[in-house]
Structure formats: C-alpha cells, structure tokens
Design a protein around this motif. Structure first.
Motif, mmCIF file in Angstrom:
data_model
loop_
_atom_site.group_PDB
_atom_site.id
_atom_site.type_symbol
_atom_site.label_atom_id
_atom_site.label_comp_id
_atom_site.label_asym_id
_atom_site.label_seq_id
_atom_site.Cartn_x
_atom_site.Cartn_y
_atom_site.Cartn_z
ATOM 1 N N SER A 54 -4.491 -6.386 -4.570
ATOM 2 C CA SER A 54 -4.639 -5.733 -5.871
ATOM 3 C C SER A 54 -3.288 -5.430 -6.503
ATOM 4 C CB SER A 54 -5.446 -4.442 -5.714
ATOM 5 O OG SER A 54 -4.770 -3.513 -4.890
ATOM 6 N N MET A 55 -2.306 -5.063 -5.664
ATOM 7 C CA MET A 55 -0.969 -4.793 -6.191
ATOM 8 C C MET A 55 -0.367 -6.068 -6.782
ATOM 9 S SD MET A 55 0.506 -2.313 -3.163
ATOM 10 C CE MET A 55 2.116 -2.143 -3.897
ATOM 11 N N MET A 56 -0.673 -7.183 -6.160
ATOM 12 C CA MET A 56 -0.113 -8.456 -6.621
ATOM 13 C C MET A 56 -0.799 -8.950 -7.897
ATOM 14 S SD MET A 56 0.315 -10.414 -2.961
ATOM 15 C CE MET A 56 0.821 -11.941 -3.739
ATOM 16 N N THR A 57 -2.097 -8.672 -8.032
ATOM 17 C CA THR A 57 -2.840 -9.206 -9.179
ATOM 18 C C THR A 57 -2.823 -8.264 -10.375
ATOM 19 O OG1 THR A 57 -4.878 -8.285 -8.244
ATOM 20 C CG2 THR A 57 -4.360 -10.582 -7.728
ATOM 21 N N MET A 58 -2.843 -6.942 -10.103
ATOM 22 C CA MET A 58 -2.909 -5.982 -11.202
ATOM 23 C C MET A 58 -1.536 -5.579 -11.703
ATOM 24 S SD MET A 58 -5.972 -3.562 -9.723
ATOM 25 C CE MET A 58 -5.871 -2.466 -11.153
ATOM 26 N N GLY A 59 -0.526 -5.701 -10.870
ATOM 27 C CA GLY A 59 0.810 -5.320 -11.288
ATOM 28 C C GLY A 59 1.621 -6.520 -11.701
ATOM 29 N N GLU A 60 2.904 -6.448 -11.456
ATOM 30 C CA GLU A 60 3.818 -7.546 -11.749
ATOM 31 C C GLU A 60 4.091 -8.288 -10.449
ATOM 32 O OE1 GLU A 60 5.068 -8.679 -14.490
ATOM 33 O OE2 GLU A 60 4.288 -7.193 -15.882
ATOM 34 N N PRO A 61 3.442 -9.411 -10.238
ATOM 35 C CA PRO A 61 3.608 -10.124 -8.965
ATOM 36 C C PRO A 61 5.055 -10.431 -8.633
ATOM 37 C CG PRO A 61 1.814 -11.052 -10.237
ATOM 38 C CD PRO A 61 2.511 -10.078 -11.139
ATOM 39 N N CYS A 62 5.842 -10.812 -9.624
ATOM 40 C CA CYS A 62 7.226 -11.182 -9.346
ATOM 41 C C CYS A 62 8.020 -10.005 -8.812
ATOM 42 C CB CYS A 62 7.880 -11.759 -10.602
ATOM 43 S SG CYS A 62 7.948 -10.612 -11.993
ATOM 44 N N LEU A 63 7.661 -8.772 -9.279
ATOM 45 C CA LEU A 63 8.350 -7.589 -8.778
ATOM 46 C C LEU A 63 7.929 -7.288 -7.339
ATOM 47 C CD1 LEU A 63 8.235 -5.178 -11.866
ATOM 48 C CD2 LEU A 63 10.168 -6.529 -11.041
ATOM 49 N N PHE A 64 6.645 -7.469 -7.063
ATOM 50 C CA PHE A 64 6.167 -7.183 -5.712
ATOM 51 C C PHE A 64 6.788 -8.124 -4.688
ATOM 52 C CE2 PHE A 64 3.084 -7.114 -2.222
ATOM 53 C CZ PHE A 64 3.041 -5.746 -2.011
ATOM 54 N N PHE A 65 7.024 -9.350 -5.086
ATOM 55 C CA PHE A 65 7.646 -10.300 -4.171
ATOM 56 C C PHE A 65 9.110 -9.963 -3.900
ATOM 57 C CE2 PHE A 65 4.329 -13.480 -5.666
ATOM 58 C CZ PHE A 65 3.557 -13.320 -4.521
ATOM 59 N N GLN A 66 9.672 -8.996 -4.663
ATOM 60 C CA GLN A 66 11.062 -8.595 -4.445
ATOM 61 C C GLN A 66 11.179 -7.391 -3.515
ATOM 62 O OE1 GLN A 66 12.863 -8.016 -8.299
ATOM 63 N NE2 GLN A 66 12.274 -10.059 -9.024
ATOM 64 N N VAL A 67 10.066 -6.919 -2.971
ATOM 65 C CA VAL A 67 10.095 -5.791 -2.049
ATOM 66 C C VAL A 67 10.953 -6.145 -0.832
ATOM 67 C CG1 VAL A 67 8.713 -4.398 -0.460
ATOM 68 C CG2 VAL A 67 7.878 -4.876 -2.763
ATOM 69 N N THR A 68 11.887 -5.263 -0.499
ATOM 70 C CA THR A 68 12.785 -5.495 0.640
ATOM 71 C C THR A 68 12.466 -4.591 1.833
ATOM 72 O OG1 THR A 68 14.406 -3.913 -0.217
ATOM 73 C CG2 THR A 68 14.648 -6.225 -0.888
ATOM 74 N N HIS A 69 11.877 -3.403 1.564
ATOM 75 C CA HIS A 69 11.573 -2.448 2.625
ATOM 76 C C HIS A 69 10.092 -2.072 2.526
ATOM 77 C CE1 HIS A 69 15.894 -2.220 2.588
ATOM 78 N NE2 HIS A 69 15.907 -1.374 3.600
ATOM 79 N N LEU A 70 9.385 -2.221 3.627
ATOM 80 C CA LEU A 70 7.964 -1.888 3.642
ATOM 81 C C LEU A 70 7.650 -1.075 4.902
ATOM 82 C CD1 LEU A 70 5.103 -2.128 2.518
ATOM 83 C CD2 LEU A 70 4.899 -4.344 3.687
#
Length: 380
Positions: A54-70
C-alpha cells in the motif's frame, strides 16, 4: 519470541555497545524519508506485505525505493516478505526480536546492505539463503540468539564482513575456514558450546575484539597470540586452566576477562607428557649436536620436519622438541596484582625438575611494561 540460547545470555557489553549506541538510535529518530521505523507494530509477515504494497501504490513509489534504513524489530514476523527485495537502496535492515525461521532469497537483492540484524529469532543453518556472496557490501551481521549449531558456510563468502555476532546459539565448533573472513574486527561467540578453537583463528590479523565467554573452552590455541591488534579478549565462564604464554606479547591487549575459570579458582598441577617417537628422538639428536646436512642429503619431508624444532624454555637447557613436550605452568604477574598461570613447554620432565615449578615467578621487565598497557584484568 524466539528462544535465546543457553539461559538468558543474549548480548555482552561490547556487543551492546557496538549494536545500539545512542548516536545510532538518534539517527533513527531523524525526520527523513529514507528512514522507516516500523518497530513494535504487531506486524505479521502477511500484514507487512500488505503494508509495504500500500505504501508503494498509494504514495510515491520512487521515494519508497530510496529507503536506506528499515526497522522491523519486535514484531510477529515468521519470514521475510519477498517484496522487501525491491528496496535495493537499503543499507541497514533490523529484523531482531521476531520469530523468523526462514530468510528468503529476496534478501540477496539488497546488494547495498551494510548492516543486517537478525538477532533473537529462530534461524538454523537451513534458514539462511544458500548463496550470500552478492551481499558484498555487508559489514555487520548479527545472528545472535538463534538456533545455529555451526558457523553457516555461506557466511564465509562475505569477504567484506567486519563484525560478526553469533552469540547465544548452540554452536559446538568453529570451522578452520573461518580464516577466510580476513577483515573481521569483532567476532562474538559468547554463550555457545565451544570446547576448542581452530588454530586458524590466528589468521584473523585485523581482529580487535574477540568475545568467547560462556563456553566450555579448556585451552586456547597458541595462534591466538598472533592477533597483534587484539584489544579485548573476553574468556569468562569457561573451563580454562592456563593461558598461552605468548599472550603477554600481545601489546595491543587492553581488556582481558578471566573470571569463573578454573585458572582463577584453582591453579592446575597436572602435566601431560608422551614418550617421543623415534623420528623425534633422531631429530633432537641432529639439532642438539648440530649435525651438518645439505638439502640433498635428506628427503624434503625430513628437511621440513627439522626446521620446525622448538627450543625448550628452560634457560639452562639447550634441548629442543618437535611434537612431544612437557607442559609447564609459569605464574606471572599480569597487572601488578593478579598471578595468572601461563602455559610453557619443556622438552622433558627433567627440565621441569630443574625449575621452581609452582611458585610465583618474579615480575619480568616485559610483564612490568605490560601492566602499564593492560587496563582491565577481570578475575572475579
């Protein structure tokens, strides 16, 4: 929550300091789109999969793919959703304190990963990917508090590894191939079932911290004395009766923990001696009498054998030994206060009779110098 190995032994002081410093916790609290903290969220594997989707589809996918720390610690995960393999910018992934028994191959896609924390889960050797060589940037791997019975062989392909945490498992032996991890600076093996260490442990020349407490070690290999960068050596709660004599020459050593070992509670008085073989007797005669020989006079194997002779530590003896030797305990002042038994080798029982075998030795110059370097000797 996963079983934590023997007792409640999960981490040690060095491990804790290395894994969860205050500055690192502060970094997680920074406002940043590259850091996502989902700790303590009661997430199961399925719910996490839906959450990330849902975070990938409802938000900005390109930003989510830039996550460095989880951070996904302290949840209800039993495995790792494959969708995590899409976060190829991840450098730090914390999955500690879950119930993970299987790490899927999707993790291998995280080639930028620098730190992977899987502490306190339910992982066995079969629960890890069979091939981890793609994680070439991994510097820190924490597998403490799992169900490992050996060092998983796929870990030996992680040539860039600096810090390896394997404490609170059920590991019974360390493979000699551990020397493939040439860049290791910290190795945490506390809380396992180790009785011996391989000679190859001395090949890890970059080692700064070696944590071996809460095992069943009866002796240490002499090769451990070749770790010239070693700063901290934790040996408490083992079955040690002596230490290798060469340990006094490790000038970098600043902390040595020895409490709850037989060498602290009672000094040993037993020795082991086996009669020398005919090969050794002949070799001793050649070396002691300095019988001349050329390379072509002997087979290569005998020539190599003669070059490995060791001198007897008795200063009044000119003898040598090869494989068969007498163990002698020398009590030395390690820190201006504590008498510690150091293991030496003599060529025969007769040499032992010429020495003041069980009285405290005078402090030698090198040991006096050592007492200025050694900051902590923990005996009780």
């Amino acid at each position: 929550m996963a079983a934590a190995g023997p007792g409640t032994y999960l981490v040690d002081s060095w491990a804790s300091a290395s894994e969860s410093s205050g500055s690192e916790d502060d970094e997680w609290m920074k406002e940043s789109q590259s850091r996502v903290n989902l700790s303590n969220s009661n997430l199961s594997s399925d719910i996490l999969d839906l959450h990330i989707t849902s975070m990938m589809t409802m938000g900005e996918p390109c930003l989510f793919f830039q996550v460095t720390h989880l951070k996904l610690d302290n949840n209800l995960l039993r495995d790792i959703p494959e969708i995590l393999g899409n976060l190829t910018s991840l450098t730090c992934l914390d999955l500690s304190n879950n119930s993970i028994s299987q790490v899927g191959d999707s993790v291998i896609n995280l080639t930028a990963l620098n730190k992977l924390i899987l502490r306190n889960n339910e992982l066995s050797e079969e629960g890890l990917p069979k091939d981890m060589i793609a994680l070439r940037n991994l510097k820190t791997l924490n597998l403490s508090g799992n169900r490992l019975t050996c060092v998983p062989p796929q870990l030996l392909d992680l040539a860039g590894l600096r810090n390896l945490f394997l404490g609170a498992n059920q590991i019974t032996e360390i493979t000699p191939a551990i020397n493939r991890l040439r860049r290791l600076r910290l190795l945490y093996l506390g809380g396992n079932q180790l009785e011996t260490l391989p000679h190859e442990i001395g090949d890890l020349k970059q080692m700064h911290v070696l944590l071996l407490s809460d095992n069943k070690l009866r002796r240490l290999p002499e090769s451990i004395c070749s770790l010239r960068k070693l700063q901290c050596l934790q040996l408490h709660r083992n079955c040690l009766t002596t230490l290798p004599h060469g340990l006094i020459h490790v000038k970098s050593l600043a902390e040595l923990s020895l409490r709850e070992n037989p060498l602290v509670m009672r000094f040993i008085r037993d020795m082991e001696y086996q009669p020398a073989s005919l090969l050794e007797i002949a070799g001793r005669v050649v070396k002691q009498n300095k019988i001349p020989y050329e390379d072509n006079d002997l087979p290569a194997s005998l020539h190599s054998y003669l070059t490995c002779a060791h001198e007897c530590v008795n200063p009044s003896c000119r003898g040598v030994y090869f494989d068969h030797r007498v163990e002698h305990v020398k009590f030395s002042d390690f820190c201006g206060k504590y008498k510690v038994p150091l293991l030496q080798y003599l060529c025969s029982p007769r040499c032992r009779e010429q020495l003041p075998e069980y009285r405290d030795c005078e402090v030698e110059d090198e040991l006096a110098e050592k007492s200025q370097r050694l900051k902590r000797v923990l005996l009780g």
